[in-house]
Scaffold this active site. Structure first.
Site, PDB file in Angstrom:
ATOM      1  N   GLY A  24       0.836  -1.199   0.000  1.00  0.00           N
ATOM      2  CA  GLY A  24       0.000   0.000   0.000  1.00  0.00           C
ATOM      3  C   GLY A  24       0.873   1.253   0.000  1.00  0.00           C
ATOM      4  O   GLY A  24       2.103   1.169   0.136  1.00  0.00           O
ATOM      5  N   ASP A  48      -3.248 -12.323   4.842  1.00  0.00           N
ATOM      6  CA  ASP A  48      -4.565 -11.687   4.915  1.00  0.00           C
ATOM      7  C   ASP A  48      -4.840 -11.475   6.402  1.00  0.00           C
ATOM      8  O   ASP A  48      -5.102 -12.438   7.132  1.00  0.00           O
ATOM      9  CB  ASP A  48      -5.620 -12.604   4.277  1.00  0.00           C
ATOM     10  CG  ASP A  48      -7.030 -12.043   4.425  1.00  0.00           C
ATOM     11  OD1 ASP A  48      -7.218 -11.058   5.178  1.00  0.00           O
ATOM     12  OD2 ASP A  48      -7.949 -12.600   3.803  1.00  0.00           O
ATOM     13  N   THR A  70      -9.587   0.259   3.241  1.00  0.00           N
ATOM     14  CA  THR A  70      -9.571   1.719   3.111  1.00  0.00           C
ATOM     15  C   THR A  70     -10.680   2.245   2.191  1.00  0.00           C
ATOM     16  O   THR A  70     -10.709   3.440   1.894  1.00  0.00           O
ATOM     17  CB  THR A  70      -8.198   2.196   2.588  1.00  0.00           C
ATOM     18  OG1 THR A  70      -7.887   1.483   1.392  1.00  0.00           O
ATOM     19  CG2 THR A  70      -7.107   1.953   3.609  1.00  0.00           C
ATOM     20  N   ASP A 106      -8.727  10.167  10.965  1.00  0.00           N
ATOM     21  CA  ASP A 106      -9.517  11.333  11.376  1.00  0.00           C
ATOM     22  C   ASP A 106     -11.018  11.031  11.285  1.00  0.00           C
ATOM     23  O   ASP A 106     -11.825  11.735  11.893  1.00  0.00           O
ATOM     24  CB  ASP A 106      -9.169  12.549  10.505  1.00  0.00           C
ATOM     25  CG  ASP A 106      -9.280  12.279   9.016  1.00  0.00           C
ATOM     26  OD1 ASP A 106      -9.067  11.124   8.587  1.00  0.00           O
ATOM     27  OD2 ASP A 106      -9.582  13.224   8.258  1.00  0.00           O
ATOM     28  N   TYR A 129     -16.791   2.745   8.097  1.00  0.00           N
ATOM     29  CA  TYR A 129     -15.323   2.745   8.063  1.00  0.00           C
ATOM     30  C   TYR A 129     -14.778   3.359   9.358  1.00  0.00           C
ATOM     31  O   TYR A 129     -13.896   2.784  10.009  1.00  0.00           O
ATOM     32  CB  TYR A 129     -14.820   3.539   6.852  1.00  0.00           C
ATOM     33  CG  TYR A 129     -13.339   3.823   6.873  1.00  0.00           C
ATOM     34  CD1 TYR A 129     -12.421   2.841   6.520  1.00  0.00           C
ATOM     35  CD2 TYR A 129     -12.850   5.080   7.244  1.00  0.00           C
ATOM     36  CE1 TYR A 129     -11.050   3.097   6.549  1.00  0.00           C
ATOM     37  CE2 TYR A 129     -11.487   5.345   7.271  1.00  0.00           C
ATOM     38  CZ  TYR A 129     -10.595   4.355   6.921  1.00  0.00           C
ATOM     39  OH  TYR A 129      -9.244   4.608   6.958  1.00  0.00           O
ATOM     40  N   LYS A 133     -12.398   1.619  12.250  1.00  0.00           N
ATOM     41  CA  LYS A 133     -11.085   2.108  12.663  1.00  0.00           C
ATOM     42  C   LYS A 133     -11.050   2.329  14.177  1.00  0.00           C
ATOM     43  O   LYS A 133     -10.069   2.009  14.840  1.00  0.00           O
ATOM     44  CB  LYS A 133     -10.722   3.406  11.931  1.00  0.00           C
ATOM     45  CG  LYS A 133     -10.545   3.279  10.431  1.00  0.00           C
ATOM     46  CD  LYS A 133      -9.528   2.244   9.996  1.00  0.00           C
ATOM     47  CE  LYS A 133      -8.107   2.593  10.339  1.00  0.00           C
ATOM     48  NZ  LYS A 133      -7.154   1.554   9.833  1.00  0.00           N
ATOM     49  N   TRP A 151      -6.102  11.916   5.297  1.00  0.00           N
ATOM     50  CA  TRP A 151      -6.017  12.325   3.886  1.00  0.00           C
ATOM     51  C   TRP A 151      -4.648  11.965   3.288  1.00  0.00           C
ATOM     52  O   TRP A 151      -3.929  12.842   2.790  1.00  0.00           O
ATOM     53  CB  TRP A 151      -6.275  13.822   3.750  1.00  0.00           C
ATOM     54  CG  TRP A 151      -7.621  14.314   4.166  1.00  0.00           C
ATOM     55  CD1 TRP A 151      -8.512  13.729   5.023  1.00  0.00           C
ATOM     56  CD2 TRP A 151      -8.252  15.546   3.744  1.00  0.00           C
ATOM     57  NE1 TRP A 151      -9.638  14.504   5.153  1.00  0.00           N
ATOM     58  CE2 TRP A 151      -9.509  15.617   4.387  1.00  0.00           C
ATOM     59  CE3 TRP A 151      -7.870  16.584   2.906  1.00  0.00           C
ATOM     60  CZ2 TRP A 151     -10.382  16.700   4.196  1.00  0.00           C
ATOM     61  CZ3 TRP A 151      -8.741  17.658   2.726  1.00  0.00           C
ATOM     62  CH2 TRP A 151      -9.977  17.706   3.358  1.00  0.00           C
TER      63      TRP A 151
HETATM   64  N1  NAP Z   1      -5.688   6.707   2.868  1.00  0.00           N
HETATM   65  C1  NAP Z   1      -6.027   7.594   3.804  1.00  0.00           C
HETATM   66  O1  NAP Z   1      -6.405   8.728   3.496  1.00  0.00           O
HETATM   67  C2  NAP Z   1      -5.934   7.236   5.258  1.00  0.00           C
HETATM   68  C3  NAP Z   1      -6.239   8.199   6.223  1.00  0.00           C
HETATM   69  C4  NAP Z   1      -6.151   7.861   7.567  1.00  0.00           C
HETATM   70  C5  NAP Z   1      -5.737   6.584   7.929  1.00  0.00           C
HETATM   71  N2  NAP Z   1      -5.449   5.655   6.967  1.00  0.00           N
HETATM   72  C6  NAP Z   1      -5.048   4.310   7.385  1.00  0.00           C
HETATM   73  O2  NAP Z   1      -3.686   4.105   7.025  1.00  0.00           O
HETATM   74  C7  NAP Z   1      -3.472   2.706   6.723  1.00  0.00           C
HETATM   75  C8  NAP Z   1      -2.786   2.585   5.374  1.00  0.00           C
HETATM   76  O3  NAP Z   1      -3.605   3.179   4.374  1.00  0.00           O
HETATM   77  P1  NAP Z   1      -3.098   3.432   2.892  1.00  0.00           P
HETATM   78  O4  NAP Z   1      -3.530   4.800   2.532  1.00  0.00           O
HETATM   79  O5  NAP Z   1      -1.669   3.045   2.730  1.00  0.00           O
HETATM   80  O6  NAP Z   1      -4.028   2.423   2.117  1.00  0.00           O
HETATM   81  P2  NAP Z   1      -3.756   1.529   0.836  1.00  0.00           P
HETATM   82  O7  NAP Z   1      -2.784   2.203  -0.086  1.00  0.00           O
HETATM   83  O8  NAP Z   1      -5.105   1.134   0.349  1.00  0.00           O
HETATM   84  O9  NAP Z   1      -3.006   0.267   1.453  1.00  0.00           O
HETATM   85  C9  NAP Z   1      -3.669  -0.666   2.251  1.00  0.00           C
HETATM   86  C10 NAP Z   1      -3.029  -1.998   1.988  1.00  0.00           C
HETATM   87  O10 NAP Z   1      -3.696  -2.959   2.815  1.00  0.00           O
HETATM   88  C11 NAP Z   1      -3.889  -4.115   2.025  1.00  0.00           C
HETATM   89  N3  NAP Z   1      -5.000  -4.909   2.535  1.00  0.00           N
HETATM   90  C12 NAP Z   1      -6.330  -4.710   2.406  1.00  0.00           C
HETATM   91  N4  NAP Z   1      -7.015  -5.693   3.013  1.00  0.00           N
HETATM   92  C13 NAP Z   1      -6.081  -6.532   3.541  1.00  0.00           C
HETATM   93  C14 NAP Z   1      -6.141  -7.723   4.281  1.00  0.00           C
HETATM   94  N5  NAP Z   1      -7.316  -8.300   4.613  1.00  0.00           N
HETATM   95  N6  NAP Z   1      -4.989  -8.324   4.656  1.00  0.00           N
HETATM   96  C15 NAP Z   1      -3.793  -7.788   4.326  1.00  0.00           C
HETATM   97  N7  NAP Z   1      -3.660  -6.676   3.609  1.00  0.00           N
HETATM   98  C16 NAP Z   1      -4.794  -6.040   3.229  1.00  0.00           C
HETATM   99  C17 NAP Z   1      -4.169  -3.607   0.632  1.00  0.00           C
HETATM  100  O11 NAP Z   1      -3.929  -4.631  -0.309  1.00  0.00           O
HETATM  101  P3  NAP Z   1      -4.892  -4.794  -1.586  1.00  0.00           P
HETATM  102  O12 NAP Z   1      -4.808  -3.499  -2.328  1.00  0.00           O
HETATM  103  O13 NAP Z   1      -4.323  -5.966  -2.290  1.00  0.00           O
HETATM  104  O14 NAP Z   1      -6.270  -5.053  -1.014  1.00  0.00           O
HETATM  105  C18 NAP Z   1      -3.179  -2.448   0.533  1.00  0.00           C
HETATM  106  O15 NAP Z   1      -1.916  -2.884   0.033  1.00  0.00           O
HETATM  107  C19 NAP Z   1      -4.856   2.053   6.818  1.00  0.00           C
HETATM  108  O16 NAP Z   1      -4.998   1.507   8.100  1.00  0.00           O
HETATM  109  C20 NAP Z   1      -5.818   3.225   6.682  1.00  0.00           C
HETATM  110  O17 NAP Z   1      -7.058   2.978   7.303  1.00  0.00           O
HETATM  111  C21 NAP Z   1      -5.514   5.958   5.636  1.00  0.00           C
END
Ligand code: NAP
Length: 280
Positions: A24, A48, A70, A106, A129, A133, A151
């Site tokens: 990710g 997973d 996400t 957030d 969601y 979280k 974000w």
């Molecule tokens: N993006 C935002 O704006 C944001 C904001 C606040 C907090 N966060 C948190 O930050 C963290 C990282 O987010 P990110 O932005 O890096 O998201 P991302 O780019 O979507 O990366 C998430 C990764 O988790 C993997 N994943 C999904 N389901 C899974 C499972 N069951 N087992 C193992 N891996 C799994 C995905 O793989 P696949 O693509 O193969 O499913 C992806 O590689 C998350 O906890 C998210 O909630 C994100």
């Protein structure tokens, strides 16, 4: 029988760091920020996290849990699926028994405040969601740094910056919401702040780590086009015009009230750092 010393420094070996969700956008940035460690980077296919850890996984010194569901709108249609990953995943990762960095959002807040959200503010998520979280925070246990951030964007993956660059190349105008205010955070800056938090041996618990400054999505879109030299207009709209399945907080600026909290650069600096790597 001689037991292995579990302190990597005393034992004269590199720290073993396990990263989940390593493919990710945040997972990739964490791999860079922790490149000096002995990193085991596990993608979705390797573990997973809705399932217990694969058999035979060597016990790490530190876990950076960047895997997560996400898809904010998708969670409304499948809240159990989101919970299996975001709550079950936290519990499975915590069961490894190592100190853990768990990433939260957030979106645990309802957005009714008009001054920045601090760690002591009461969460009240508006979406499935956000609830997943928040419950995931509790499931991470007592040896966890719960890093709430917001974000996120980076040079890889699905994120707002990359979407705007694509749309801006195709269109003269994009409609972007102007009634949600937050802190767009560059994953590279977040990963460095996490490395600092861990190396400072900060207390476990909730930490707000997000970029400096604040803006709306429409402000961010305009800044992207300006900095990338893209001739595309931004039409400012209300969230009601998009009618997306999940409610988002109108205001979710995060700041830390904790002593020694790492400070992240301003979101505009994060945007420049990201665009420099997209172009390079
Ligand atoms: N993006 C935002 O704006 C944001 C904001 C606040 C907090 N966060 C948190 O930050 C963290 C990282 O987010 P990110 O932005 O890096 O998201 P991302 O780019 O979507 O990366 C998430 C990764 O988790 C993997 N994943 C999904 N389901 C899974 C499972 N069951 N087992 C193992 N891996 C799994 C995905 O793989 P696949 O693509 O193969 O499913 C992806 O590689 C998350 O906890 C998210 O909630 C994100």
């Amino acid at each position: 029988m001689e037991l292995e010393d579990t302190d990597p420094v005393r034992a004269g070996r590199r720290r073993r760091v396990l990263i989940t969700g390593a493919a990710g956008q945040l997972g990739r940035a964490l791999q860079e920020a922790f490149a000096g460690d002995d990193v085991l980077a596990l993608g979705h296919a390797d573990w997973d996290v809705a399932q217990p850890a694969p058999a035979g996984l060597a016990s790490p010194d530190l876990v950076l849990h960047a895997a997560g569901w996400t898809d904010v709108d998708g969670a409304e249609a499948d809240p159990q699926g989101a919970a299996a990953v975001n709550v079950g995943g936290s519990a499975h990762v915590a069961a490894l028994g190592a100190p853990l960095v768990a990433f939260s959002s957030d979106y645990v807040f309802d957005g009714r405040k008009r001054t920045p959200y601090l760690e002591s503010d009461a969460p009240n998520p508006l979406s499935a969601y956000g609830r997943s979280k928040l419950n995931g925070e509790a499931a991470a246990g007592s040896r966890a740094w719960i890093v709430r951030t917001s974000w996120l964007f980076g040079e890889t993956g699905n994120n707002f910056v990359r979407t705007m660059l694509r749309l801006g190349a195709e269109r003269d105008e994009v409609a972007v919401v102007d009634d949600q205010r937050g802190c767009p955070t560059y994953v590279g800056h977040l990963a460095s702040a996490v490395a600092q938090l861990v190396s400072d041996s900060a207390q476990f618990g909730v930490w707000h780590l997000a970029a400096g400054g604040e803006c709306t999505w429409a402000d961010l879109a305009e800044a992207i086009f300006e900095d990338a030299g893209v001739a595309c207009r931004v039409r400012r709209i209300g969230s009601d015009e998009l009618a997306r399945p999940a409610l988002r907080p109108a205001y979710s600026v995060l700041r830390s009230e904790r002593l020694g909290a790492p400070e992240l650069p301003h979101w505009r600096d994060g945007l420049r750092a990201c665009l420099a790597r997209v172009a390079g």
